[in-house]
Design a protein around this motif. Structure first.
Motif, PDB file in Angstrom:
ATOM      1  N   MET A  91      -4.596  -0.211   1.505  1.00  0.00           N
ATOM      2  CA  MET A  91      -3.336   0.096   2.245  1.00  0.00           C
ATOM      3  C   MET A  91      -3.690   0.337   3.616  1.00  0.00           C
ATOM      4  N   TYR A  94      -3.314  -3.205   4.867  1.00  0.00           N
ATOM      5  CA  TYR A  94      -1.971  -3.530   4.796  1.00  0.00           C
ATOM      6  C   TYR A  94      -1.320  -3.089   6.084  1.00  0.00           C
ATOM      7  N   ARG A  95      -1.516  -1.867   6.283  1.00  0.00           N
ATOM      8  CA  ARG A  95      -0.984  -1.155   7.362  1.00  0.00           C
ATOM      9  C   ARG A  95      -1.369  -1.926   8.892  1.00  0.00           C
ATOM     10  N   GLN A 107       3.286   2.906   1.032  1.00  0.00           N
ATOM     11  CA  GLN A 107       2.583   3.092  -0.340  1.00  0.00           C
ATOM     12  C   GLN A 107       3.305   3.703  -1.279  1.00  0.00           C
TER      13      GLN A 107
END
Ligand code: GLU
Length: 379
Positions: A91, A94-95, A107
């Motif tokens: 995550m 992804y961020r 998420q």
């Protein structure tokens, strides 16, 4: 470009499943370069006004790599623990990476419960809908592996992505993993096996062949992919299976290029979307609405607001399905069905009331709508 492929550019809501090997390198670390390439393509779609939901795998692989665990045969507690470590690794990337393209992410971790329990599901649906429609955020879903009671299985996310795509009434599901598409044999064993570009029906022979190809890859391989294709097709969702490491794979699929295998639902299934809301269960109650609200629902595609509700009958909980009725010259007619945001007692207290006055009557205001448009089917 075939007709079937050319319609993909019109897909408005798209679920994209990214397999473990698409988002991680061979040693299990999050693959920043490739994720950047994918993020750029996703951001292009959201800029064009499309709603994208991602389902990512890779938590266990990333967790294992982060902790330097080489053992490939971890038991269930160890897999659930490595997933907890890897999920934040994923995550975080992804961020950062989507952020470079100005695309916020969120998420959302799910277990079977959220998809089978109606009330939990309603909250999930409202959360995703708010992220997509109001905040223009890309939700990134994964199974909540660390607490999942079903064990953590490779291939689970194929199913998760198909269930989410069907329940959110997505137009398209892209399954991007390490297989280039559906073959009429096992390409690892049979050099003559060919990729099938279009599948219109999943036959018992196809299912049997997928079972035979079994093996460890079989789990995340063809068998679960075919199962999820079937689920998607039954819900009227088009699915494309393609190799997630093919350059520009998302762009090319959306442009109608013949990449991977496309699974096409029958036309009648496409029309039968949302039928599950309408017919899957018996309504638990009845809400009668005034002419203005009926018009807003039928002609303007609006949500049902408490202000338009004139009577509430039956005992229902938030999340239950209810009938929406309108009085026409003394005759009541059912015009819609939908999932109520409030239970019957609360709805009685706020019927006829403007949304801004809901807190005065209830002490809280969780929703502006009595039934949100997304959870409503006109009959
Ligand atoms: N949820 C698992 C993970 O993130 C993967 C499940 C799957 O590959 O289908 O590691």
């Amino acid at each position: 470009m075939s007709d079937a492929r050319s319609q993909l550019q019109d897909a408005a809501r798209i679920v994209i499943k990214l397999g473990s090997k698409v988002v991680t390198t061979p040693d299990g670390a999050v693959d920043e370069d490739h994720l950047t390439h994918l993020a750029e393509q996703v951001a292009e779609l959201t800029r064009a006004g499309k709603q994208i939901v991602l389902v990512t795998s890779g938590a266990i692989r990333a967790g294992r790599a982060h902790l330097g665990i080489r053992d490939q045969s971890l038991d269930l507690p160890a897999r659930q623990a490595t997933a907890a470590v890897g999920q934040i690794e994923l995550m975080w990337r992804y961020r950062e990476i989507f952020g470079k393209f100005g695309q916020p992410t969120a998420q959302v971790l799910l277990t079977q419960l959220e998809l089978s329990d109606f009330r939990r599901y309603l909250h999930l649906r409202n959360t995703l809908s708010t992220l997509l429609r109001e905040y223009h955020v890309v939700p990134v879903l994964n199974e909540n592996d660390s607490v999942s009671a079903d064990g953590v299985q490779i291939g689970e996310n194929d199913r998760l992505a198909a269930v989410v795509a069907s329940k959110l009434e997505a137009d398209l599901l892209l399954s991007l993993s390490d297989v280039p598409g559906y073959y009429n044999g096992d390409p690892n064993r049979d050099p003559k096996a060919e990729l099938i570009p279009v599948v219109r029906e999943i036959t018992p022979e196809m299912e049997k062949a997928a079972l035979d190809s079994g093996g460890p890859a079989g789990r995340g391989g063809m068998r679960t992919k075919l199962d999820s294709a079937e689920l998607a097709m039954n819900a009227g969702v088009i699915m494309v299976i393609a190799h997630g490491r093919e350059p520009n794979v998302i762009r090319r699929i959306m442009a109608g290029e013949e990449v991977g295998t496309i699974f096409l639902p029958k036309a009648e299934k496409l029309r039968s979307r949302k039928r599950w809301i309408a017919y899957a269960a018996l309504p638990k109650g009845r809400i009668t609405v005034d002419q203005g609200a009926a018009k807003a629902l039928l002609e303007a595609g609006k949500s049902l607001l408490p202000v338009g509700v004139t009577t509430v009958e039956g005992n229902f909980e938030a999340g239950d399905m209810v009938s929406v009725m309108v009085d026409e010259a003394g005759r009541r007619r059912e015009i819609a069905r939908g999932l109520a945001n409030y239970n019957s007692a609360d709805l009685k207290r706020i019927q006829g009331c403007r949304s801004k006055d809901i807190p005065k009557r209830l002490g809280h205001r969780d929703f502006d709508e009595a039934i949100h448009r997304d959870n409503l089917v006109l009959l």
